[in-house]
Motif scaffolding. Structure first.
Motif, PDB file in Angstrom:
ATOM      1  N   ILE A 257       0.843  -1.142   0.120  1.00  0.00           N
ATOM      2  CA  ILE A 257      -0.099  -0.016  -0.071  1.00  0.00           C
ATOM      3  C   ILE A 257       0.994   1.286  -0.093  1.00  0.00           C
ATOM      4  CG2 ILE A 257      -1.652   1.406   1.508  1.00  0.00           C
ATOM      5  CD1 ILE A 257      -2.769  -1.175   2.507  1.00  0.00           C
ATOM      6  N   GLY A 258       1.752   1.346   0.960  1.00  0.00           N
ATOM      7  CA  GLY A 258       2.620   2.505   1.036  1.00  0.00           C
ATOM      8  C   GLY A 258       3.528   2.666  -0.194  1.00  0.00           C
ATOM      9  N   ASN A 259       3.977   1.773  -0.923  1.00  0.00           N
ATOM     10  CA  ASN A 259       4.970   1.850  -2.087  1.00  0.00           C
ATOM     11  C   ASN A 259       4.105   2.390  -3.003  1.00  0.00           C
ATOM     12  OD1 ASN A 259       7.270   0.986  -1.007  1.00  0.00           O
ATOM     13  ND2 ASN A 259       6.776  -1.219  -1.143  1.00  0.00           N
ATOM     14  N   ILE A 260       2.921   1.844  -3.266  1.00  0.00           N
ATOM     15  CA  ILE A 260       2.085   2.154  -4.341  1.00  0.00           C
ATOM     16  C   ILE A 260       1.640   3.568  -4.389  1.00  0.00           C
ATOM     17  CG2 ILE A 260      -0.173   1.765  -5.714  1.00  0.00           C
ATOM     18  CD1 ILE A 260       0.620  -1.374  -5.093  1.00  0.00           C
ATOM     19  N   LEU A 261       1.203   4.087  -3.149  1.00  0.00           N
ATOM     20  CA  LEU A 261       0.788   5.340  -2.887  1.00  0.00           C
ATOM     21  C   LEU A 261       1.942   6.291  -3.120  1.00  0.00           C
ATOM     22  CD1 LEU A 261      -1.705   5.087   0.201  1.00  0.00           C
ATOM     23  CD2 LEU A 261      -2.195   5.331  -2.297  1.00  0.00           C
ATOM     24  N   GLN A 262       3.215   5.799  -2.660  1.00  0.00           N
ATOM     25  CA  GLN A 262       4.381   6.850  -3.034  1.00  0.00           C
ATOM     26  C   GLN A 262       4.729   6.884  -4.485  1.00  0.00           C
ATOM     27  OE1 GLN A 262       6.442   7.964  -0.215  1.00  0.00           O
ATOM     28  NE2 GLN A 262       6.635   9.537  -1.746  1.00  0.00           N
ATOM     29  N   LYS A 263       4.609   5.955  -5.185  1.00  0.00           N
ATOM     30  CA  LYS A 263       4.649   6.187  -6.750  1.00  0.00           C
ATOM     31  C   LYS A 263       3.853   7.003  -7.295  1.00  0.00           C
ATOM     32  CE  LYS A 263       6.824   3.532  -9.271  1.00  0.00           C
ATOM     33  NZ  LYS A 263       8.089   3.850 -10.029  1.00  0.00           N
ATOM     34  N   ILE A 264       2.616   6.877  -6.785  1.00  0.00           N
ATOM     35  CA  ILE A 264       1.243   7.645  -7.288  1.00  0.00           C
ATOM     36  C   ILE A 264       1.577   9.269  -6.891  1.00  0.00           C
ATOM     37  CG2 ILE A 264      -1.004   8.206  -6.932  1.00  0.00           C
ATOM     38  CD1 ILE A 264      -1.544   5.003  -6.651  1.00  0.00           C
ATOM     39  N   THR A 265       1.841   9.590  -5.764  1.00  0.00           N
ATOM     40  CA  THR A 265       2.130  10.742  -5.277  1.00  0.00           C
ATOM     41  C   THR A 265       3.440  11.458  -6.032  1.00  0.00           C
ATOM     42  OG1 THR A 265       2.968  10.217  -3.317  1.00  0.00           O
ATOM     43  CG2 THR A 265       0.684  10.941  -3.409  1.00  0.00           C
ATOM     44  N   ASP A 266       4.525  10.480  -5.847  1.00  0.00           N
ATOM     45  CA  ASP A 266       5.623  11.014  -6.654  1.00  0.00           C
ATOM     46  C   ASP A 266       5.592  11.158  -8.200  1.00  0.00           C
ATOM     47  OD1 ASP A 266       7.157  10.504  -4.471  1.00  0.00           O
ATOM     48  OD2 ASP A 266       8.439   8.985  -5.074  1.00  0.00           O
ATOM     49  N   ALA A 267       4.268  10.726  -8.575  1.00  0.00           N
ATOM     50  CA  ALA A 267       4.242  10.927 -10.269  1.00  0.00           C
ATOM     51  C   ALA A 267       3.256  12.326 -10.427  1.00  0.00           C
ATOM     52  CB  ALA A 267       3.356   9.815 -11.116  1.00  0.00           C
ATOM     53  N   GLY A 268       2.860  12.928  -9.210  1.00  0.00           N
ATOM     54  CA  GLY A 268       2.503  14.150  -9.284  1.00  0.00           C
ATOM     55  C   GLY A 268       0.846  14.065  -9.151  1.00  0.00           C
ATOM     56  N   PHE A 269       0.266  12.947  -8.901  1.00  0.00           N
ATOM     57  CA  PHE A 269      -1.107  12.953  -8.511  1.00  0.00           C
ATOM     58  C   PHE A 269      -1.502  13.391  -7.276  1.00  0.00           C
ATOM     59  CE2 PHE A 269      -0.456   9.962 -12.034  1.00  0.00           C
ATOM     60  CZ  PHE A 269      -1.498  10.120 -12.790  1.00  0.00           C
TER      61      PHE A 269
END
Ligand code: CMP
Length: 139
Positions: free
Chosen positions: A20-32
């Motif tokens: 969960i944490g890794n995926i949310l991090q990828k999502i916010t790092d991508a600007g979402f």
């Protein structure tokens, strides 16, 4: 003009594998930007309705069973060109075909257990977001 919101779920395998944490991090790092977020579990009725478009597919029963097998994260995300950019971020449905660095390449198990959902159109992003969230849960 492309819309600025999409809907996603971290599916039961993405939750179960501790990502969960890794995926949310990828999502916010991508600007979402996260506009709504919920940790929940789909009922059989909800899963059948959400995937109604696939009702005639041979994998529908398996899909409903899998999507109700454990908790999920549901979220509404905002970014310019959200639907297309998010689908690029998650990669192909089958992780074996997903590009390097995409969420499915990194975290998905298989075509069925593919870690994340991403809306396929602006219209469906609205329908799917409203399926999971009421207006006062969207910020
Ligand atoms: P998604 O694109 O998020 O929504 C439809 C889902 O159906 C897809 O992810 C997969 O999880 C699942 N799916 C698609 N094709 C197959 C398949 N051939 N076998 C099993 N599940 C599938």
């Amino acid at each position: 003009m492309a819309g600025n919101r999409t809907f996603t779920m971290i599916k039961p395998d993405g939750v179960e594998s501790g990502n969960i944490g890794n995926i949310l991090q990828k999502i916010t790092d991508a600007g979402f930007v996260i506009k709504a977020l919920k940790y929940t579990r789909l009922s059989e009725e909800q899963a059948k309705k959400f995937y109604e478009v696939h009702a005639e597919r041979p994998f529908y029963g398996e899909l409903v069973e899998y999507m109700t097998s454990g908790p999920i994260i549901a979220a509404i995300l905002e970014k310019d060109n959200a639907v297309a950019d998010f689908r690029a971020l998650i990669g192909a449905t089958d992780p074996a075909e997903a590009a390097e660095g995409t969420i499915r390449k990194l975290y998905a198990e298989s075509k069925a257990k593919n870690a994340v959902h991403g809306s396929d159109s602006d219209e469906n992003a609205v329908i799917e977001g409203e399926f999971h969230f009421s207006a006062n849960e969207i910020f």
